[in-house]
Design a protein around this motif. Structure first.
Motif, PDB file in Angstrom:
ATOM      1  N   GLU A 173       0.853  -1.079   0.048  1.00 46.70           N
ATOM      2  CA  GLU A 173       0.075  -0.157   0.236  1.00 46.70           C
ATOM      3  C   GLU A 173       0.813   1.288   0.032  1.00 46.70           C
ATOM      4  OE1 GLU A 173      -2.466   0.507   3.463  1.00 46.70           O
ATOM      5  OE2 GLU A 173      -0.636   0.482   4.930  1.00 46.70           O
ATOM      6  N   VAL A 174       0.485   2.202  -0.522  1.00 48.95           N
ATOM      7  CA  VAL A 174       0.918   3.706  -0.481  1.00 48.95           C
ATOM      8  C   VAL A 174       0.276   4.525   0.409  1.00 48.95           C
ATOM      9  CG1 VAL A 174       1.607   5.775  -1.900  1.00 48.95           C
ATOM     10  CG2 VAL A 174       1.772   3.243  -2.928  1.00 48.95           C
ATOM     11  N   TYR A 175       0.612   4.554   1.549  1.00 51.74           N
ATOM     12  CA  TYR A 175       0.033   5.138   2.872  1.00 51.74           C
ATOM     13  C   TYR A 175       0.728   6.742   3.068  1.00 51.74           C
ATOM     14  CZ  TYR A 175      -2.006   6.213   7.514  1.00 51.74           C
ATOM     15  OH  TYR A 175      -2.687   6.802   8.602  1.00 51.74           O
ATOM     16  N   LEU A 176       0.261   7.521   3.126  1.00 57.33           N
ATOM     17  CA  LEU A 176       0.886   9.190   3.372  1.00 57.33           C
ATOM     18  C   LEU A 176       2.077   9.070   2.585  1.00 57.33           C
ATOM     19  CD1 LEU A 176       0.460   9.321   7.280  1.00 57.33           C
ATOM     20  CD2 LEU A 176      -0.857  10.393   5.626  1.00 57.33           C
ATOM     21  N   ASP A 177       2.011   8.579   1.308  1.00 53.18           N
ATOM     22  CA  ASP A 177       3.234   8.663   0.284  1.00 53.18           C
ATOM     23  C   ASP A 177       4.485   7.990   0.752  1.00 53.18           C
ATOM     24  OD1 ASP A 177       3.648   9.930  -2.314  1.00 53.18           O
ATOM     25  OD2 ASP A 177       4.766  11.436  -1.575  1.00 53.18           O
ATOM     26  N   ARG A 178       3.969   6.991   1.315  1.00 51.90           N
ATOM     27  CA  ARG A 178       5.026   5.915   1.583  1.00 51.90           C
ATOM     28  C   ARG A 178       4.648   4.544   1.212  1.00 51.90           C
ATOM     29  NH1 ARG A 178       8.061   7.858   7.321  1.00 51.90           N
ATOM     30  NH2 ARG A 178       8.726   9.641   6.621  1.00 51.90           N
ATOM     31  N   GLU A 274     -11.335  13.186  -1.989  1.00 52.59           N
ATOM     32  CA  GLU A 274     -12.292  13.561  -1.075  1.00 52.59           C
ATOM     33  C   GLU A 274     -12.487  15.080  -0.938  1.00 52.59           C
ATOM     34  OE1 GLU A 274     -11.314   9.453   1.947  1.00 52.59           O
ATOM     35  OE2 GLU A 274     -10.934  11.803   2.431  1.00 52.59           O
ATOM     36  N   ASP A 275     -13.738  15.393  -0.488  1.00 54.00           N
ATOM     37  CA  ASP A 275     -14.274  16.817  -0.257  1.00 54.00           C
ATOM     38  C   ASP A 275     -14.278  16.575   1.352  1.00 54.00           C
ATOM     39  OD1 ASP A 275     -15.098  19.235   0.002  1.00 54.00           O
ATOM     40  OD2 ASP A 275     -16.642  18.997  -1.437  1.00 54.00           O
ATOM     41  N   ASN A 276     -13.410  17.455   1.935  1.00 50.55           N
ATOM     42  CA  ASN A 276     -13.227  17.469   3.315  1.00 50.55           C
ATOM     43  C   ASN A 276     -14.487  18.130   3.858  1.00 50.55           C
ATOM     44  OD1 ASN A 276     -10.839  15.937   3.567  1.00 50.55           O
ATOM     45  ND2 ASN A 276      -9.658  17.548   2.983  1.00 50.55           N
ATOM     46  N   ARG A 277     -15.249  18.913   3.092  1.00 51.50           N
ATOM     47  CA  ARG A 277     -16.412  19.803   3.630  1.00 51.50           C
ATOM     48  C   ARG A 277     -17.567  18.777   4.040  1.00 51.50           C
ATOM     49  NH1 ARG A 277     -16.594  24.194  -0.918  1.00 51.50           N
ATOM     50  NH2 ARG A 277     -16.221  22.236  -2.095  1.00 51.50           N
ATOM     51  N   ARG A 278     -17.488  17.700   2.851  1.00 54.05           N
ATOM     52  CA  ARG A 278     -18.562  16.642   2.928  1.00 54.05           C
ATOM     53  C   ARG A 278     -18.008  15.497   3.897  1.00 54.05           C
ATOM     54  NH1 ARG A 278     -19.949  14.613  -2.691  1.00 54.05           N
ATOM     55  NH2 ARG A 278     -21.420  13.492  -1.350  1.00 54.05           N
ATOM     56  N   THR A 279     -16.907  15.368   3.951  1.00 47.85           N
ATOM     57  CA  THR A 279     -16.248  13.781   4.894  1.00 47.85           C
ATOM     58  C   THR A 279     -16.332  14.364   6.306  1.00 47.85           C
ATOM     59  OG1 THR A 279     -14.057  14.479   4.013  1.00 47.85           O
ATOM     60  CG2 THR A 279     -15.420  12.942   2.867  1.00 47.85           C
ATOM     61  N   CYS A 280     -16.126  15.557   6.412  1.00 48.07           N
ATOM     62  CA  CYS A 280     -15.739  16.102   8.076  1.00 48.07           C
ATOM     63  C   CYS A 280     -14.779  15.466   8.358  1.00 48.07           C
ATOM     64  CB  CYS A 280     -16.950  15.953   8.718  1.00 48.07           C
ATOM     65  SG  CYS A 280     -18.619  16.682   8.165  1.00 48.07           S
ATOM     66  N   ASN A 281     -13.481  15.499   7.892  1.00 42.06           N
ATOM     67  CA  ASN A 281     -12.136  14.612   8.321  1.00 42.06           C
ATOM     68  C   ASN A 281     -11.339  15.777   9.091  1.00 42.06           C
ATOM     69  OD1 ASN A 281     -12.489  12.367   6.910  1.00 42.06           O
ATOM     70  ND2 ASN A 281     -11.777  13.405   5.123  1.00 42.06           N
ATOM     71  N   ALA A 290      -5.264  14.756   2.699  1.00 47.02           N
ATOM     72  CA  ALA A 290      -4.746  15.583   1.693  1.00 47.02           C
ATOM     73  C   ALA A 290      -3.547  14.959   0.927  1.00 47.02           C
ATOM     74  CB  ALA A 290      -3.854  16.484   2.840  1.00 47.02           C
ATOM     75  N   LYS A 291      -2.933  13.681   1.506  1.00 44.84           N
ATOM     76  CA  LYS A 291      -1.952  12.945   0.626  1.00 44.84           C
ATOM     77  C   LYS A 291      -2.594  12.333  -0.499  1.00 44.84           C
ATOM     78  CE  LYS A 291       1.881  13.786   2.910  1.00 44.84           C
ATOM     79  NZ  LYS A 291       3.267  14.434   2.268  1.00 44.84           N
ATOM     80  N   ILE A 292      -3.922  11.900  -0.251  1.00 43.80           N
ATOM     81  CA  ILE A 292      -4.628  11.310  -1.455  1.00 43.80           C
ATOM     82  C   ILE A 292      -4.842  12.216  -2.390  1.00 43.80           C
ATOM     83  CG2 ILE A 292      -6.632  10.125  -1.925  1.00 43.80           C
ATOM     84  CD1 ILE A 292      -6.528   8.656   0.831  1.00 43.80           C
ATOM     85  N   ASN A 293      -5.466  13.353  -2.259  1.00 45.53           N
ATOM     86  CA  ASN A 293      -5.715  14.406  -3.049  1.00 45.53           C
ATOM     87  C   ASN A 293      -4.608  14.663  -3.807  1.00 45.53           C
ATOM     88  OD1 ASN A 293      -8.457  14.033  -2.241  1.00 45.53           O
ATOM     89  ND2 ASN A 293      -8.508  15.751  -0.924  1.00 45.53           N
ATOM     90  N   LEU A 294      -3.367  14.842  -3.002  1.00 43.64           N
ATOM     91  CA  LEU A 294      -2.166  15.296  -3.807  1.00 43.64           C
ATOM     92  C   LEU A 294      -1.648  14.430  -4.623  1.00 43.64           C
ATOM     93  CD1 LEU A 294      -0.043  16.983  -0.844  1.00 43.64           C
ATOM     94  CD2 LEU A 294      -1.113  18.176  -2.999  1.00 43.64           C
ATOM     95  N   PHE A 297      -3.884  14.652  -7.696  1.00 41.36           N
ATOM     96  CA  PHE A 297      -3.743  15.775  -8.681  1.00 41.36           C
ATOM     97  C   PHE A 297      -2.272  15.474  -9.205  1.00 41.36           C
ATOM     98  CE2 PHE A 297      -1.744  19.989  -8.759  1.00 41.36           C
ATOM     99  CZ  PHE A 297      -2.591  20.586  -9.617  1.00 41.36           C
ATOM    100  N   ALA A 298      -1.224  14.826  -8.646  1.00 43.73           N
ATOM    101  CA  ALA A 298      -0.205  14.603  -9.489  1.00 43.73           C
ATOM    102  C   ALA A 298      -0.029  13.678 -10.663  1.00 43.73           C
ATOM    103  CB  ALA A 298       1.109  14.023  -8.661  1.00 43.73           C
ATOM    104  N   LEU A 299      -1.164  12.704 -10.445  1.00 43.11           N
ATOM    105  CA  LEU A 299      -1.750  11.854 -11.518  1.00 43.11           C
ATOM    106  C   LEU A 299      -2.320  12.633 -12.610  1.00 43.11           C
ATOM    107  CD1 LEU A 299      -2.300   8.863 -12.808  1.00 43.11           C
ATOM    108  CD2 LEU A 299      -4.363   9.007 -11.475  1.00 43.11           C
ATOM    109  N   SER A 300      -3.233  13.497 -12.441  1.00 41.57           N
ATOM    110  CA  SER A 300      -3.782  14.295 -13.424  1.00 41.57           C
ATOM    111  C   SER A 300      -2.700  15.339 -14.304  1.00 41.57           C
ATOM    112  CB  SER A 300      -4.882  15.370 -12.774  1.00 41.57           C
ATOM    113  OG  SER A 300      -4.315  16.135 -11.738  1.00 41.57           O
ATOM    114  N   ASN A 301      -1.540  15.660 -13.417  1.00 46.15           N
ATOM    115  CA  ASN A 301      -0.515  16.379 -13.985  1.00 46.15           C
ATOM    116  C   ASN A 301       0.298  15.699 -14.825  1.00 46.15           C
ATOM    117  OD1 ASN A 301      -1.140  18.772 -12.493  1.00 46.15           O
ATOM    118  ND2 ASN A 301       0.096  18.437 -10.972  1.00 46.15           N
ATOM    119  N   VAL A 302       0.583  14.335 -14.745  1.00 45.79           N
ATOM    120  CA  VAL A 302       1.068  13.340 -15.349  1.00 45.79           C
ATOM    121  C   VAL A 302       0.340  13.042 -16.798  1.00 45.79           C
ATOM    122  CG1 VAL A 302       1.963  11.137 -15.813  1.00 45.79           C
ATOM    123  CG2 VAL A 302       2.288  12.244 -13.667  1.00 45.79           C
TER     124      VAL A 302
END
Length: 588
Positions: A173-178, A274-281, A290-294, A297-302
């Motif tokens: 697994e890739v958890y917190l970019d590790r 995730e939209d943190n306004r809806r998930t209430c994280n 935040a790490k998942i969204n980043l 987002f890097a995938l979309s940049n690629v």
């Protein structure tokens, strides 16, 4: 007021997504391959049906589903029931809200990729979408309806029985970019490396051999319990990491005996944006989000960089993009399963928009069997011999080279080896006589040339314990340092008694050979070493008569330096001479 976009206007806006008939199941391996993108719409959940008064309306549909031939691209229509907004995208396949659409996806899309893995090709299947869109269910499935991972493993094991191949799995697994290995009992992080060809390698990832489906379920179920999941405002069991199952297949080669062909199938369950306004994280859940969204987002940049032909592809912005490097613009055949929630229009638009851009990415598919080049043993000695012959290096040149090497030996190593031929001995004897005659002439003409004094330039200090023998040794070292050339001095080890020499020459030879036996001469030689010169103090322009001792507790009186030449005329004793010259050596 929201601007309404018509159907035909939307088609014109999406003219970038042209039809493509390069389906993965119909491609011949060995050239370029487009990333194949399909849509899976999950069914409505029970609580979603109850909230919509038992009449939920899906915002996703397929245009002209009856007229679309099988295997051709489809047009997906997204319409917002609240604002009447609608958009259309062209994709490769569409799978609706049927309960058994996962098994249909495997039969039509994943199963054609498996035969190429036994031939040395790599393939990647990854599920992409927002949180709660059914990605984990698509890849893992359930006990009643298995997912793509279990279906792929069952097909591969059945094929191995016919081909004699072996199968091993890895799960991480890739958890917190590790990256963490889930097959290990303890949480263990491993590294993601790249070779010179840009291929990704996972350093330290464990592999477990699998022989049956029962052993696979046992290993896989234990690994699933170590994966990070948590409850959020939108999902009871939300994946907090990207999960990757690697199935490695080793097949005996039909061309050569003992050679194995290796192919890999990567099955990736991506965490949803995730939209943190809806998930209430909050807290650690917020950091995970935040790490998942980043990473997404890097995938979309690629994908954007690949579509626009940029020279730099930002694979290194995230561990996820580095893992997908072989699948997006790499050497793997890739299949993206875009999972959609039928009740969320905006999330579906974002997912399908990125998926539609991904289907234009081309991969250079190649086999590991074709990439391997035979390792030919190169005879470096034969190549060196041929080069020497081409440059005219004959045996005589080799003898001269050996003579130069022997001549450069240290003068303290004793006599030359007995293996040197008579020609080399004769040359060494002649050089030795020349050096000895030069040394004798230097001894006769030697005069003091530098002012004398002790370490602090305070006058001539005489050590009464110094002997005349040490003085003679020091003078011999001085003569040796004043030799006219370095080559002649270095060749002094080649003295031989084969040629007759007189008494004066024999005394000089014996004194040179016994230099290393005297501790005083070793000390003086050390003072002349390059290391000593580096450690010597920096010369200044100050008057030497104003220098004082570094110790403030023991001041020394001021003395005027003596003239060495006058002193030698008045006091021409060996001890006075040695004191003056040793002081010069220390100062220099």
């Amino acid at each position: 007021m929201a601007t309404q976009i018509g159907f035909f206007d939307t088609i014109q806006m999406e003219n970038l997504y042209t039809p493509s008939k390069n389906h993965s199941q119909h491609q011949q391996p060995g050239s370029t391959s487009k990333v194949r993108v399909i849509i899976r719409v999950r069914p409505f959940l029970p609580h979603e049906i109850s909230s919509k008064n038992s009449n939920p309306i899906s915002c996703i549909s397929l245009l002209n589903s009856e007229s679309v031939p099988s295997g051709d691209e489809v047009t997906v229509h997204l319409k917002d029931p609240e604002t009447s907004r609608n958009e259309c995208y062209k994709l490769d396949a569409f799978f609706g809200q049927e309960d058994k659409n996962v098994s249909e996806i495997f039969q039509r899309e994943v199963s054609p990729l498996i035969p190429g893995i036994f031939e040395g090709y790599n393939a990647t299947v990854f599920a992409y979408g927002a949180t709660g869109s059914g990605k984990t269910y698509t890849m893992q499935g359930s006990d009643e309806l298995p997912g793509l991972m279990s279906l792929s493993m069952s097909n591969i094991l059945s094929t191995c029985e016919r081909t004699g191949s072996t199968v091993s799995i890895s799960y991480y697994e890739v958890y917190l970019d590790r990256c963490y290995d889930l097959l290990e009992l303890k949480e263990q992080e491993f590294l993601v490396w790249e070779d010179k060809d840009g291929h990704v390698h996972l350093k330290g990832l464990a592999q477990v051999e699998v022989n049956s489906m029962s052993s696979f379920h046992e290993i896989f179920s234990c690994a699933l319990q170590r994966r990070k999941v948590a409850r959020t405002g939108l999902n009871d069991v939300s994946s907090r990491s990207h999960g990757v199952l690697v199935i490695t297949i080793s097949t005996p080669s039909r061309d050569s005996v003992g050679k194995m062909i290796t192919g890999k199938l990567n099955l990736i369950d991506l965490a949803g944006n995730e939209d943190n306004r809806r998930t209430c994280n909050d807290g650690i859940r917020l950091q995970e989000s935040a790490k998942i969204n980043l990473s997404l987002f890097a995938l979309s940049n690629v994908i954007y960089a690949l579509n626009n032909g940029m020279s730099r592809i930002p694979y290194r912005e995230s561990k996820l993009t580095r893992i997908l490097q072989d699948s997006l613009g790499g050497t793997n055949r890739a299949l993206m399963v875009a999972c959609l929630n039928p009740g969320e229009y905006q999330e579906s638009v974002h997912t399908v928009s990125l998926a539609a851009r991904s289907r234009h990415i081309s991969n250079s598919v190649s086999s590991a069997q074709k990439n391997t080049t035979p390792m030919v043993k190169v005879d470096m000695e034969a190549k060196l011999r041929a080069w020497l012959e081409s440059k005219g290096k004959t045996k005589s040149a080799k003898i001269k080279s050996a003579q130069r090497i022997v001549g450069l030996r240290s003068p303290f190593n004793g006599r030359t080896p007995s293996s040197v031929n008579s020609t080399m001995k004769l040359s060494a004897n002649l050089d030795a006589k020349l050096v000895s005659s030069q040394s004798i002439s230097n001894c006769k003409q030697r005069i003091p040339c530098v002012e004398g004094g002790n370490l602090f330039n305070n006058g001539g200090y005489v050590d009464p314990s110094m002997q005349a023998q040490d003085l003679a040794v020091a003078e011999t070292v001085k003569d040796k340092s004043e030799a006219p050339s370095e080559g002649d001095a270095l060749e002094s080890d080649t003295f031989s008694v084969d040629e007759p020499v007189n008494d004066e020459e024999m005394k000089t030879i014996n004194s040179l050979n016994s230099i290393h036996l005297s501790p005083v001469s070793e000390k003086i030689t050390g003072l002349r070493s390059p290391q000593r010169e580096v450690l010597s103090p920096i010369n200044s322009n100050l008057d030497k008569t104003h220098l004082v001792s570094s110790d403030p507790k023991t001041p020394k009186p001021h003395f005027t330096p003596l003239n060495v030449e006058n002193k030698f005329q008045g006091e021409c004793t060996p001890l006075d001479k040695f004191s003056s010259r040793s002081s010069n050596l220390k100062v220099s």
